[in-house]
Write a protein that holds these residues in place. Structure first.
Motif, mmCIF file in Angstrom:
data_model
loop_
_atom_site.group_PDB
_atom_site.id
_atom_site.type_symbol
_atom_site.label_atom_id
_atom_site.label_comp_id
_atom_site.label_asym_id
_atom_site.label_seq_id
_atom_site.Cartn_x
_atom_site.Cartn_y
_atom_site.Cartn_z
ATOM 1 N N GLY A 39 0.947 -1.236 0.150
ATOM 2 C CA GLY A 39 0.146 0.141 0.129
ATOM 3 C C GLY A 39 0.949 1.158 0.059
ATOM 4 O O GLY A 39 0.416 2.261 -0.684
ATOM 5 N N GLN A 43 1.367 3.911 -3.138
ATOM 6 C CA GLN A 43 1.104 5.481 -2.856
ATOM 7 C C GLN A 43 2.344 6.074 -3.599
ATOM 8 O O GLN A 43 2.076 7.133 -4.070
ATOM 9 C CB GLN A 43 0.899 5.910 -1.269
ATOM 10 C CG GLN A 43 -0.340 5.378 -0.729
ATOM 11 C CD GLN A 43 -0.340 5.674 0.737
ATOM 12 O OE1 GLN A 43 0.836 5.587 1.254
ATOM 13 N NE2 GLN A 43 -1.252 6.067 1.202
ATOM 14 N N TRP A 48 -1.999 5.745 -5.574
ATOM 15 C CA TRP A 48 -3.022 4.905 -5.116
ATOM 16 C C TRP A 48 -3.301 5.061 -3.394
ATOM 17 O O TRP A 48 -2.451 5.699 -3.127
ATOM 18 C CB TRP A 48 -2.802 3.532 -5.219
ATOM 19 C CG TRP A 48 -2.691 3.063 -6.885
ATOM 20 C CD1 TRP A 48 -2.709 3.644 -7.870
ATOM 21 C CD2 TRP A 48 -2.437 1.612 -7.452
ATOM 22 N NE1 TRP A 48 -2.879 3.006 -9.120
ATOM 23 C CE2 TRP A 48 -2.598 1.868 -8.845
ATOM 24 C CE3 TRP A 48 -2.257 0.484 -6.556
ATOM 25 C CZ2 TRP A 48 -2.309 0.440 -9.433
ATOM 26 C CZ3 TRP A 48 -1.933 -0.526 -7.511
ATOM 27 C CH2 TRP A 48 -2.001 -0.625 -8.937
ATOM 28 N N PHE A 49 -4.467 5.004 -3.225
ATOM 29 C CA PHE A 49 -4.839 5.026 -1.863
ATOM 30 C C PHE A 49 -4.461 6.418 -1.303
ATOM 31 O O PHE A 49 -4.008 6.763 -0.022
ATOM 32 C CB PHE A 49 -4.151 4.108 -0.968
ATOM 33 C CG PHE A 49 -4.096 2.777 -1.511
ATOM 34 C CD1 PHE A 49 -5.497 2.018 -1.387
ATOM 35 C CD2 PHE A 49 -3.139 2.000 -1.961
ATOM 36 C CE1 PHE A 49 -5.458 0.685 -1.917
ATOM 37 C CE2 PHE A 49 -3.158 0.686 -2.312
ATOM 38 C CZ PHE A 49 -4.395 0.051 -2.371
#
Length: 179
Positions: A39, A43, A48-49
């Motif tokens: 994650g 990023q 993303w996220f």
């Protein structure tokens, strides 16, 4: 390992595997740490996220004095993403742990002044670094791809120590070139 018992693996009679409960605990640790690192890496790489993406990450690296900040952003993002995937799968676990640990050594240097339990504290980064170190030393357990790679079934502690040394040296070299 003191808790290991001899278990026969085709082609490797002397391999020792931890008991199923220990392996399940290692699997849970690997999965959580791996997912978190994937994650954070994505990023940095792709935004993303709600992450900053390469441009925002490069800006952050430049702000804290890293040369070639875009290159450093790519290296950090790839180290976190690929290291996280390796940990989650139990694939090349010592190297995956080294990728995460090397990145965390630099993150610790950047966040150290934040202290503990403060909004920009060091405790999360330190926990990730120590968890990666622990996985390098213990190995991934029986529920991992490494179990099927003959080269990683023997000398687990030696590979773990070598991976930690690689991470410390690589992390230190990057810190030395930072302004």
């Amino acid at each position: 390992m003191a808790f290991a018992r001899r278990t026969r693996i085709p082609g490797d009679r002397a391999a020792a595997l931890p008991p199923a409960g220990v392996s399940l605990g290692l699997l849970l640790l690997r999965l959580m740490l791996g997912i978190i690192m994937v994650g954070h890496g994505t990023q940095k790489l792709f935004g993303w996220f709600n992450g900053p993406g390469i441009d925002g990450t490069a800006q952050g690296f430049g702000d804290v004095g890293y040369p070639a900040p875009r290159t450093m952003a790519v290296i950090a993002g790839l180290s976190e993403t690929l290291g996280g995937l390796g940990l989650a799968l139990g694939l090349l676990t010592p190297l995956a742990a080294a990728a995460v640990l090397g990145t965390m050594i630099n993150a610790l240097d950047v966040t150290w002044d934040g202290g503990f339990f403060l909004p920009k504290g060091v405790e999360f980064t330190l926990l990730v670094a120590l968890a990666a170190t622990a996985l390098a030393l213990t190995g991934p357990g029986r529920y991992a791809v490494d179990r099927y790679l003959p080269v990683l079934r023997a000398n687990r502690p030696a590979y773990g120590v070598a991976a930690i040394a690689l991470a410390v040296v690589a992390g230190a070299v990057v810190l030395l070139i930072r302004d």
